[in-house]
Design a protein around this motif. Structure first.
Motif, PDB file in Angstrom:
ATOM      1  N   LYS A 277       0.817  -1.218   0.000  1.00  0.00           N
ATOM      2  CA  LYS A 277       0.000   0.000   0.000  1.00  0.00           C
ATOM      3  C   LYS A 277       0.848   1.264   0.000  1.00  0.00           C
ATOM      4  CE  LYS A 277      -4.167  -1.554   2.306  1.00  0.00           C
ATOM      5  NZ  LYS A 277      -4.897  -1.555   3.570  1.00  0.00           N
ATOM      6  N   ILE A 278       1.762   1.314   0.967  1.00  0.00           N
ATOM      7  CA  ILE A 278       2.527   2.546   1.154  1.00  0.00           C
ATOM      8  C   ILE A 278       3.431   2.784  -0.044  1.00  0.00           C
ATOM      9  CG2 ILE A 278       4.258   3.615   2.623  1.00  0.00           C
ATOM     10  CD1 ILE A 278       2.873   2.273   4.962  1.00  0.00           C
ATOM     11  N   ARG A 342      -2.072   1.518   7.679  1.00  0.00           N
ATOM     12  CA  ARG A 342      -1.895   0.114   8.023  1.00  0.00           C
ATOM     13  C   ARG A 342      -1.202  -0.626   6.895  1.00  0.00           C
ATOM     14  NH1 ARG A 342      -6.067  -3.672  10.107  1.00  0.00           N
ATOM     15  NH2 ARG A 342      -7.074  -3.150   8.131  1.00  0.00           N
ATOM     16  N   GLN A 343      -0.272  -1.460   7.254  1.00  0.00           N
ATOM     17  CA  GLN A 343       0.428  -2.252   6.246  1.00  0.00           C
ATOM     18  C   GLN A 343      -0.485  -3.318   5.678  1.00  0.00           C
ATOM     19  OE1 GLN A 343       3.118  -2.004   4.754  1.00  0.00           O
ATOM     20  NE2 GLN A 343       4.439  -0.660   5.931  1.00  0.00           N
TER      21      GLN A 343
END
Lengths: 668, 425
Positions: A277-278, A342-343
């Protein structure tokens, strides 16, 4: 006051109004989203649609001014001519600095309006924030246009005739290359706005990746086509037969493409698996930042090339300001908010996710290479005034080696299962592609008389990509496992996304073959010919016959008639020309190109000599059209992928069937 | 007025775009977690539909359902902001004020900064078709151009337009116009002369080959009424001068003066030019015996008609300036002073005598790079290009010093001596 009406003035006002609305859109919805106030949130949709209308109106007014040759508009006077063909009157609108910025904001607001219209099932707060971020970008560029590059400045008294458009730009290429390129550049703004919105929101919604991927894909698709068209345009217009020059302006469009390709793949991981996501958010920011950087490089005039029609330093500083604000701002936002996100899911190094990450790392490294090669000379010049040029030798040493491992890995990616894959199994199932690649290397070696191993290896790599793509489809329909009975229905039952992947990867292979064949095996013949004399280009004999003058709408030209024969038989005739545009006192060379299958014969005219002879440059370029056909195939892959609108969940294969040797993929 | 009406209408629509959403009824804004759950539920029903229609295998559907369910359970329910209902009214008012006051004030102010609300559109067609604006000459020209674009064989039109172009400084266009006149209405002395003149102006004062052709045909066609085409012959003389044949040029001008009627209005102009050429010639003479300096070349060509591109040894002379001393066998200061006082003919004779001296000295003692450089340059300045080329060729075979040979080759190339344009590597 008399009863006149001025479309140009109303267009100007319309543009100002668009800025006012954009400023509202940049603030009110953010406030509304923070307070979860539905009324304020709805302002985003309405202002974005109204703003789009006003920008369309302003752009239309400018187009009309060009079409009717209203030379009281300074921008029209500077870049148009009443004798110019109608097509170039219209395309001339964006063939200059002011007009091209207008096109930029037009496309930006078009994308914003599309999100406003089709974003009905987006979470409301996310949509409001996305549109607000879009409006920040829009406001910055509208302000830039109105303060430094206003296309609606008037001239009184109006001049009688315009100064015409740069002849190099008077080409069908101008009609398609910039709009497509901008659709690509600006399309990435959506991914950027989604990333910034997610960071502001402090969470990545479930709908996020599902939305970002198609937008990124759309932008990528247009950018791919835009770059390819620009390359082909330069190829036939500049008269040197080169299709890529590693020119900073080309690099400026290539960097977002590389980063965008990485983003496309990481968005797949995020959509299907909720992982990365990040990283995806960072890539979205980087990709659009590189688009902005490209805009800055071209528009600020820091580069000197045909594209740099802007040389006003205030503009450069303004765009630099926009660049710093958006890149710096978004990266700061990222640094601040990303740790609180959140990962996503975990995965083994050998897995589909792992393969896509591998792809990302190499693509980002390649982007960094191009970035260094593009900006280092500029930095050096700024520091000590030394002008150096970084060209093909640098990229051959840095970029090409990065491409080899990634291209070799491409067919493996789709063969690996999500979450945990089986590399050896994938390799076994790729046997068909490996054999095809080795055969291709051998055949190339034989055909070219075994001179140099690098080029045959490159051709083999291209075949490996095509065969690997086909291999994957065959594998998934069960043919490679001997399951012929249900193969055909299975093949047609494959999700369109699988075809999309295969088509795009095969297109890449086609382009690679074109690049390698042209680079390694082209022939170049330059000779000074008198009428009646001839030269050889590969298997063709070119005989220079005579030169005849011809008058075009706004130019005069000399047409050099050349007959092409092969083995004594006349094949065709080519007629490269030299044009002279009186309004700009500029000459251009129009090369003549004949296509034989995928290869091309490229003839252009150099200097004329006093004794009636003329320098003729003839190139034979084997398989050169594959370079652009391949990008077309890639784009078709993109379209196919876009047409697959089903939800995409990449589930790991259930543990009980893990040993059956094939990944179960739902939806794919 | 119409424009302002339209502006008012546009502004009103823009304001409405903000006000309308504000006036609609409020509704609850779902939290992020609720939205996420909705997305996953939609996915589940989509999946169910796909499974029913057989678009997806049972195993795959099962895996996907498990994955979606896992995500549904993992929804992040912590970060939910409660909707703020209290500030509702004042937020709406603030936004409405922003729209009602902010948009029009901002837009009109920014527009007035650069806009020209008093200016109508001016499409070219309407301007060409409208009442002629006699003050705007370029507009009149455009009108005639437009007419000629449609009737390119209207010779009279071109003949009217050509001198106007000349006056506007558009010499290249003037030349094209005169060409059209000649093409359509035939050649005569006046037209050819005008064409030649336009070409000369367009080329920045250089009598180009094309211009010379025009003048030659003017001089050839000259009849009784043309007084022997003095203007064309004058330009032909200039052409000769530009090619370095100053003697020929002065002779042509003298012939022209002799044949001219005593009361010809152009006599003084010719006399002036003749005087300038003779002075240039004497300057040439003194320049020959100056130490080699960068200005050596251009001195002979300092006439205003000569563009910089035609002074090839302006740069080429500089690197040769090494030795400052006049060459051996050159004239002393006294000789130079004497030369300056002489009549032009005598001075020429003296110069040529000295050059011959130098040439014969070099024949006896050929290994003298400095000397050859002087000789080549002298021949060139005197306009004897063939002699200069021959001297350079002899020098290249007889000078032993490599650097000297390089300098000579360079000079020959700079001077564009016939057959020696390229510097051999």
């Amino acid at each position: 006051m008399n009863g006149f009406f001025s479309l140009a003035e109303l267009g100007h006002y319309s543009l100002v109004l668009a800025l006012a609305l954009s400023l509202v859109q940049a603030t009110v919805p953010l406030w509304g989203a923070a307070k979860r106030d539905s009324r304020l949130i709805r302002v985003a949709t309405a202002t974005s649609l109204a703003g789009f209308f006003y920008i369309v109106f302003a752009f239309g007014a400018l187009v009309v001014a060009y079409v009717v040759s209203d030379f009281s508009v300074a921008n029209v006077w500077e870049n148009s001519h009443s004798a110019k063909p109608m097509l170039y009157k219209v395309t001339g609108v964006w063939g200059n600095h002011e007009g091209s910025m207008m096109l930029w904001v037009l496309i930006l607001s078009l994308f914003g309006a599309l999100v406003a219209i089709f974003g009905g099932n987006l979470p409301e707060t996310l949509k409001a924030r996305v549109l607000a971020v879009q409006a920040w970008i829009g406001s910055a560029f509208l302000l830039f246009i109105l303060l430094t590059s206003n296309p609606f400045i008037r001239l009184d008294p109006a001049p009688a005739e315009g100064q015409d458009l740069n002849p190099i730009l008077q080409d069908i290429g101008l009609a398609v290359h910039p709009p497509f390129l901008y659709l690509g550049y600006v399309g990435f703004s959506i991914a950027f706005s989604f990333a910034a919105a997610a960071l502001i929101e402090g969470r990545v919604d479930a709908a996020w990746a599902r939305w970002v991927r198609p937008w990124t894909l759309t932008a990528w698709l247009f950018l791919t086509l835009g770059i390819a068209m620009g390359s082909y345009w330069a190829y036939y217009e500049l008269g040197w037969g080169g299709w890529w020059f590693w020119d900073p302006v080309e690099n400026a469009s290539f960097m977002p493409w590389l980063a965008g390709t990485a983003l496309l793949h990481s968005a797949v991981v995020m959509e299907k698996r909720g992982a990365l996501k990040i990283w995806t958010i960072l890539l979205a920011i980087l990709t659009f930042s590189l688009s902005l950087l490209g805009t800055f490089l071209v528009r600020s005039g820091v580069l000197t090339s045909v594209h740099a029609f802007a040389t006003d330093p205030t503009r450069g500083v303004f765009i630099l300001g926009i660049l710093v604000l958006f890149i710096g701002g978004s990266l700061a936002l990222f640094a601040w908010r990303a740790p609180s996100l959140r990962q996503g899911g975990l995965f083994a190094p050998v897995s589909r996710e792992g393969a896509l990450l591998y792809n990302n790392l190499f693509l980002v490294a390649a982007t960094a290479t191009v970035f260094a090669g593009t900006l280092y000379p500029l930095a050096l010049e700024a520091v000590n005034g030394e002008k150096i040029s970084v060209g093909a030798p640098f990229y051959n040493l840095t970029f090409a080696p990065l491409m080899v491992p990634i291209l070799m890995a491409v067919p493996f990616g789709p063969m690996l299962a999500w979450k945990r894959g089986d590399l050896l199994g994938a390799a076994q199932r790729l046997a068909f592609a490996m054999v095809a690649a080795i055969v291709a290397v051998a055949v190339t070696l034989v055909l070219t008389g075994a001179e140099g191993a690098l080029a045959p290896f490159g051709i083999g790599l291209g075949v490996w990509l095509i065969a690997g793509a086909l291999n994957e489809l065959l594998d998934r329909s069960g043919i490679t496992r001997g399951n012929f009975k249900h193969a055909l229905p299975r093949f047609f039952g494959l999700p369109r996304a699988a075809f999309a992947t295969a088509i795009a990867h095969a297109g890449l292979g086609v382009t690679v073959i074109g690049i390698i064949a042209t680079t390694a095996y082209q022939t170049e013949t330059i000779r000074s010919l008198k009428p009646g004399e001839s030269l050889e280009a590969a298997a063709y004999t070119l005989t220079y016959q005579d030169v005849v003058p011809r008058t075009g709408p706004n130019y005069r030209e000399e047409v050099f008639r050349i007959v092409v024969t092969r083995d004594g038989k006349a094949v065709t005739a080519v007629a490269p020309t030299k044009r002279f545009y009186a309004a700009r006192q500029m000459a251009t060379t129009e090369s003549a190109i004949k296509t034989f299958w995928f290869s091309q014969l490229y003839v252009s005219i150099g200097d004329l000599h006093d004794d009636g002879s003329v320098t003729v440059r003839a190139y034979y370029k084997p398989l050169v059209t594959l370079i652009w056909l391949g990008t077309l195939v890639m784009a078709i892959g993109g379209v196919v992928s876009l047409s697959d609108r089903r939800f995409r969940i990449g589930a790991a294969k259930p543990a009980r069937s893990a040993r059956k040797g094939r990944a179960a993929e739902a939806g794919a | 007025m119409l424009l302002w009406l339209a502006i008012a209408l546009f502004t009103a629509v823009a304001i409405l775009a903000v006000l309308l959403p504000l006036s609609a009824g409020a509704k609850d804004v779902a939290s992020g977690a609720e939205e996420d759950a909705a997305v996953y539920r939609r996915q589940l029903s989509e999946l169910e539909r796909d499974r029913k229609w057989g678009r997806i295998g049972e195993t795959e559907a099962e895996a996907a359902r498990a994955e979606i369910a896992r995500r549904l359970l993992a929804i992040d329910r912590e970060k939910t902001v409660e909707p703020d209902r209290k500030g509702d009214l004042w937020r709406r008012r603030a936004t409405a004020v922003l729209a009602l006051a902010g948009i029009p004030v901002f837009a009109v102010l920014l527009y007035m900064l650069q806009g020209s609300p008093g200016m109508p559109d001016q499409p070219l067609m309407a301007r060409l078709g409208g009442q002629p604006d006699t003050k705007n000459i370029s507009m009149l020209v455009a009108r005639v151009e437009d007419h000629l674009a449609r009737n390119p064989n209207d010779g009279k039109g071109w003949e009217v337009l050509a001198p106007v172009y000349m006056r506007l400084g558009r010499e290249a266009d003037a030349a094209r116009a005169y060409e059209s006149v000649i093409r359509i209405m035939g050649s005569n002395t006046a037209r050819q002369t005008a064409l030649g003149e336009a070409l000369v102006m367009a080329a920045g004062g250089v009598v180009t080959d094309r211009a010379r052709e025009a003048f030659q045909s003017a001089a050839r066609d000259a009849g009784e009424g043309d007084e022997g085409a003095p203007k064309a012959r004058f330009y032909l003389a200039l052409a000769a001068e530009q090619e370095g044949d100053t003697a020929g040029a002065t002779k042509q001008l003298r012939d022209l003066l002799e044949g001219a009627p005593a009361d010809a209005s152009w006599r003084p102009a010719i006399q002036e030019t003749l005087a300038r050429m003779e002075k240039a010639e004497s300057d040439t003479a003194s320049a020959l015996f100056q130490p080699a300096e960068p200005q050596l070349g251009p001195v002979a060509r300092n006439s205003p008609e000569t563009p910089p591109a035609n002074a090839p040894f302006a740069g080429g002379g500089a690197p040769l300036a090494g030795g400052g001393a006049p060459f051996a066998g050159g004239p002393s200061q006294d000789q130079m002073n004497a030369a300056a006082e002489m009549a032009p003919e005598d001075r020429m004779a003296m110069i040529e005598g000295m050059v011959e001296n130098l040439a014969s000295r070099l024949q006896d003692k050929p290994d003298d790079a400095e000397g050859w450089l002087k000789l080549v340059r002298s021949y060139a300045v005197l306009g004897r290009k063939q002699d200069a080329a021959d001297a350079a060729r002899t020098a290249l075979t007889s000078v032993s010093d490599k650097e000297g040979r390089r300098q000579i080759a360079q000079l020959a190339a700079d001077l564009r001596l016939p057959g020696l344009e390229e510097v051999p590597q």
